[in-house]
Design a protein around this motif. Sequence first.
Motif, PDB file in Angstrom:
ATOM      1  N   TRP A   1      51.725  45.186  72.881  1.00 49.85           N
ATOM      2  CA  TRP A   1      50.569  44.392  72.486  1.00 49.85           C
ATOM      3  C   TRP A   1      50.815  43.700  71.152  1.00 49.85           C
ATOM      4  O   TRP A   1      51.748  44.040  70.415  1.00 49.85           O
ATOM      5  N   TYR A   2      49.984  42.704  70.877  1.00 57.33           N
ATOM      6  CA  TYR A   2      49.944  42.051  69.574  1.00 57.33           C
ATOM      7  C   TYR A   2      48.470  41.889  69.207  1.00 57.33           C
ATOM      8  O   TYR A   2      47.584  41.936  70.058  1.00 57.33           O
ATOM      9  N   ASP A   3      48.206  41.651  67.926  1.00 54.77           N
ATOM     10  CA  ASP A   3      46.825  41.447  67.501  1.00 54.77           C
ATOM     11  C   ASP A   3      46.811  40.772  66.140  1.00 54.77           C
ATOM     12  O   ASP A   3      47.799  40.823  65.382  1.00 54.77           O
ATOM     13  N   ALA A   4      45.705  40.132  65.818  1.00 52.93           N
ATOM     14  CA  ALA A   4      45.463  39.544  64.497  1.00 52.93           C
ATOM     15  C   ALA A   4      44.010  39.817  64.135  1.00 52.93           C
ATOM     16  O   ALA A   4      43.121  39.659  64.983  1.00 52.93           O
ATOM     17  N   VAL A   5      43.786  40.228  62.912  1.00 54.72           N
ATOM     18  CA  VAL A   5      42.445  40.609  62.458  1.00 54.72           C
ATOM     19  C   VAL A   5      42.156  39.929  61.126  1.00 54.72           C
ATOM     20  O   VAL A   5      42.922  40.097  60.156  1.00 54.72           O
ATOM     21  N   ASP A   6      41.093  39.159  61.052  1.00 51.72           N
ATOM     22  CA  ASP A   6      40.675  38.552  59.786  1.00 51.72           C
ATOM     23  C   ASP A   6      39.939  39.572  58.928  1.00 51.72           C
ATOM     24  O   ASP A   6      39.075  40.305  59.413  1.00 51.72           O
ATOM     25  N   LEU A   7      40.279  39.599  57.627  1.00 49.18           N
ATOM     26  CA  LEU A   7      39.657  40.508  56.669  1.00 49.18           C
ATOM     27  C   LEU A   7      39.020  39.686  55.539  1.00 49.18           C
ATOM     28  O   LEU A   7      39.131  38.456  55.518  1.00 49.18           O
ATOM     29  N   ALA A   8      38.401  40.360  54.612  1.00 45.52           N
ATOM     30  CA  ALA A   8      37.745  39.659  53.502  1.00 45.52           C
ATOM     31  C   ALA A   8      38.761  39.214  52.455  1.00 45.52           C
ATOM     32  O   ALA A   8      39.918  39.654  52.456  1.00 45.52           O
ATOM     33  N   ASP A   9      38.323  38.310  51.568  1.00 45.73           N
ATOM     34  CA  ASP A   9      39.113  37.882  50.399  1.00 45.73           C
ATOM     35  C   ASP A   9      40.446  37.253  50.785  1.00 45.73           C
ATOM     36  O   ASP A   9      41.509  37.585  50.218  1.00 45.73           O
ATOM     37  N   ASP A  10      40.418  36.332  51.743  1.00 47.09           N
ATOM     38  CA  ASP A  10      41.628  35.584  52.139  1.00 47.09           C
ATOM     39  C   ASP A  10      42.761  36.508  52.578  1.00 47.09           C
ATOM     40  O   ASP A  10      43.936  36.265  52.289  1.00 47.09           O
ATOM     41  N   ARG A  11      42.418  37.547  53.278  1.00 50.58           N
ATOM     42  CA  ARG A  11      43.422  38.457  53.814  1.00 50.58           C
ATOM     43  C   ARG A  11      43.260  38.548  55.335  1.00 50.58           C
ATOM     44  O   ARG A  11      42.174  38.400  55.856  1.00 50.58           O
TER      45      ARG A  11
END
Length: 416
Positions: free
Chosen positions: A222-232
């Motif tokens: 699998w692959y994944d991408a997760v947006d986080l706070a503060d430009d991370r």
Amino acid sequence: MRPELDYRALFAATPSPYLVLGTDLVVVDVNDAYCRATGRCREELVGQHLFVAFPDNPMDRMADGVRNLRASLERVLETGKPDTMGVQRYDIPVTARPGTFEERWWSPVNAPVLGPDGQVAFLIHRVEDVTDFLRTRGIPSSGRWAERSHTERAQSMEAELYVRARELQRLNDELRAAHARERQVAVTLQEAMLHSPDLARHEDVAVRYLPAVGSLNVCGDWYDAVDLADDRFSVAVGDVVGHGLEAATVMGMLRSALSAASRAVSGPAQALEVLGLYARSVEGALATTAVTALIDTRAKLIVYSSAGHPPPVLLSAQGSCRLLDQATDPPLGARPEHVPRPQAGAAYGTGDTLVLYTDGLVERRDEDIDSGLDRLTEALTTMCHLSPQRLADALLARLGVAGGARDDVALVVVRL
């Protein structure tokens, strides 16, 4: 010294009937034997679509020659491999009597001609007319088996073989249709499992997923991408042991758990710790490998942690490669007791590229993993100028897995 062969003359003189088709199923060439077998001349056929030149007999409601031949040709186009058909009834038009069809039985073989790029450039359709053979080899209408002559019994068996071959083709067609439906279900399932809404917001991230050759298009990578706070944001890849629906089910559970953990804890190491604890309660999850990396675009820093997974590669804008292998730990569930996982950081520059992948990209049988990593980094050094999408495709092709490999492959390419 041997004289050079005139392949056009050889093709024209070949005693078996041959027809050459483009990938659009338009007739490109025919040999003399094919013209004799069908009663058509070359000028009548070249440039015609095959099924315009040879339609089904409109007077035969059971006619399936076009359907069967089209399916065979499409299989050759899709697989790039020859396809042998069972004996077919395929009536042909009688040129001298428009609207009239003559009953004919054929034994066809369809084969690809590959171009320099390895793709199908032309199709060769070879047939043998077995009409007379079938007409003279009918099953006797009366008389007990023991009273039949040896010749009659042989003829009866020959006819029965043709009948069985015809039935076998029908069953094979049904099996292919069932497999196609099952594969489509598998594809839909895998796409749903790998759906990542946050990816749409990252034009500089390319992902690829290739199932193992011969699988149903589902696997444990699998692959994944997760947006986080503060430009991370974080990216991850993982690999569950095994293939098929069971591995894919475990993969879906672990991927969701890692995605949730990445949003809730402070860094990649803590996310893998949570995932490791969760994996202990999931049957089939032990020995799963995974790597996750948090990318801080303000600080230009990559923070990463690995659970027994091949190391990510940081490719500089100038073409040098660095393996991110300073925070490697055993796979999920490998330790009997919980131990905090390691975490490391790596600074990056504008235009650098981060590459995460599963072992199917680099591992080969009877070869040390270091050889695969060397091959990967050598390939990447020549690709730093490519966009993420082009780099992903070029890398798969360069490492020889663009058409699939023995193991599953997941790939994430991030332009930083």
